[in-house]
Design an enzyme around this catalytic site. Structure first.
Site, PDB file in Angstrom:
ATOM      1  N   TYR A 107       1.051  -1.206   0.402  1.00 38.04           N
ATOM      2  CA  TYR A 107       0.508   1.003  -0.205  1.00 38.04           C
ATOM      3  C   TYR A 107       0.975   1.678  -0.072  1.00 38.04           C
ATOM      4  O   TYR A 107       0.496   2.424  -0.610  1.00 38.04           O
ATOM      5  CB  TYR A 107      -0.874   0.417   0.957  1.00 38.04           C
ATOM      6  CG  TYR A 107      -2.448  -1.015   0.836  1.00 38.04           C
ATOM      7  CD1 TYR A 107      -3.479  -1.245   0.578  1.00 38.04           C
ATOM      8  CD2 TYR A 107      -1.738  -2.577   2.262  1.00 38.04           C
ATOM      9  CE1 TYR A 107      -4.217  -2.411   0.159  1.00 38.04           C
ATOM     10  CE2 TYR A 107      -2.826  -3.151   2.603  1.00 38.04           C
ATOM     11  CZ  TYR A 107      -4.027  -3.446   1.288  1.00 38.04           C
ATOM     12  OH  TYR A 107      -4.647  -4.256   1.088  1.00 38.04           O
ATOM     13  N   ASN A 130     -12.330  -0.386  -5.375  1.00 42.36           N
ATOM     14  CA  ASN A 130     -12.135  -0.833  -5.803  1.00 42.36           C
ATOM     15  C   ASN A 130     -12.915  -1.409  -7.119  1.00 42.36           C
ATOM     16  O   ASN A 130     -13.984  -3.219  -6.441  1.00 42.36           O
ATOM     17  CB  ASN A 130     -10.783  -1.839  -6.749  1.00 42.36           C
ATOM     18  CG  ASN A 130     -10.977  -2.519  -7.553  1.00 42.36           C
ATOM     19  OD1 ASN A 130     -11.115  -1.508  -8.584  1.00 42.36           O
ATOM     20  ND2 ASN A 130     -10.087  -3.325  -7.955  1.00 42.36           N
ATOM     21  N   CYS A 138      -6.488  -5.488  -7.547  1.00 46.37           N
ATOM     22  CA  CYS A 138      -5.822  -4.831  -5.993  1.00 46.37           C
ATOM     23  C   CYS A 138      -5.796  -5.715  -5.193  1.00 46.37           C
ATOM     24  O   CYS A 138      -4.870  -5.459  -4.387  1.00 46.37           O
ATOM     25  CB  CYS A 138      -7.921  -3.949  -5.298  1.00 46.37           C
ATOM     26  SG  CYS A 138      -8.862  -4.990  -5.526  1.00 46.37           S
ATOM     27  N   HIS A 139      -6.140  -7.341  -5.597  1.00 48.03           N
ATOM     28  CA  HIS A 139      -5.270  -8.445  -4.659  1.00 48.03           C
ATOM     29  C   HIS A 139      -4.046  -8.291  -4.653  1.00 48.03           C
ATOM     30  O   HIS A 139      -4.117  -8.772  -3.896  1.00 48.03           O
ATOM     31  CB  HIS A 139      -6.019  -9.438  -4.759  1.00 48.03           C
ATOM     32  CG  HIS A 139      -5.665  -9.617  -6.506  1.00 48.03           C
ATOM     33  ND1 HIS A 139      -6.362  -9.354  -7.709  1.00 48.03           N
ATOM     34  CD2 HIS A 139      -4.641 -10.564  -7.321  1.00 48.03           C
ATOM     35  CE1 HIS A 139      -5.776  -9.724  -8.541  1.00 48.03           C
ATOM     36  NE2 HIS A 139      -4.697 -10.787  -8.350  1.00 48.03           N
ATOM     37  N   GLU A 165      -1.500 -16.696  -8.866  1.00 45.88           N
ATOM     38  CA  GLU A 165      -0.869 -16.175  -9.301  1.00 45.88           C
ATOM     39  C   GLU A 165       0.367 -16.160  -8.823  1.00 45.88           C
ATOM     40  O   GLU A 165       1.450 -15.755  -9.960  1.00 45.88           O
ATOM     41  CB  GLU A 165      -0.935 -14.270  -9.165  1.00 45.88           C
ATOM     42  CG  GLU A 165      -2.438 -14.208 -10.275  1.00 45.88           C
ATOM     43  CD  GLU A 165      -2.568 -12.304  -9.811  1.00 45.88           C
ATOM     44  OE1 GLU A 165      -1.389 -11.781 -10.360  1.00 45.88           O
ATOM     45  OE2 GLU A 165      -3.743 -12.168 -10.562  1.00 45.88           O
TER      46      GLU A 165
END
Length: 175
Positions: A107, A130, A138-139, A165
């Site tokens: 962040y 979001n 945003c993850h 991911e």
């Protein structure tokens, strides 16, 4: 049919996702935890009152999400309508689009990247609001200590996406 927002739901490893689009593009993705009916009511107020369940109009977007979740696509690349993100939140959401598949930013890093290094909490709020989670990643934003932080779809959904991911593999089926 003259409609303001076309919508449908799709199944995913992170649960049912509501997809909503205007003529300009995808305007909202919502997790079941956000209450799809409440999201549609908000869209009727903020975007336009003519909402219609039009699955075929969202087939291309749904197809890209399927490819993302089966591991054959790294990002969902569809036209978006960012009218639900204004001011600083919109700046943050646009910055998120540059965080690549498998990458993570804190962040604090996002706050610095948008020119407001002291606005770490405001970045967290922008991520939480979001309008297009998963599509605008945003993850991929985590706490400075590397822990996941909060997520509109719930902690389990965020962890699943990060793990998926991070390993570049197909996510497990939703519980």
């Amino acid at each position: 049919m003259n409609i303001d927002v076309a919508h449908r739901t799709v199944d995913s490893p992170v649960g049912a996702l509501l997809l909503a689009a205007t003529e300009a593009g995808l305007v909202r993705v919502a997790f079941a935890a956000e209450d799809h009916d409440a999201v549609l009511a908000t869209l009727a107020q903020r975007v336009g009152p003519r909402l219609a369940h039009c699955p075929a109009r969202l087939d291309a977007i749904a197809g890209q999400l399927d490819e993302y979740f089966d591991g054959s696509r790294r990002d969902v690349d569809v036209p978006v309508d960012l009218r639900l993100a204004q001011g600083f939140r919109r700046t943050v959401v646009q910055q998120l689009r540059g965080i690549g598949y498998g990458e993570r930013r804190s962040y604090a890093e996002v706050a610095s990247a948008v020119g407001s290094p002291g606005a770490v909490r405001a970045v967290g709020t922008a991520c939480a609001r979001n309008p297009l989670p998963v599509v605008i990643p945003c993850h991929r934003v985590v706490r400075s200590d590397g822990s996941a932080g909060r997520y509109a779809g719930g902690a389990a959904a965020k962890l699943l996406l990060l793990e998926f991911e991070g390993r570049g593999m197909k996510p497990p089926a939703a519980p």
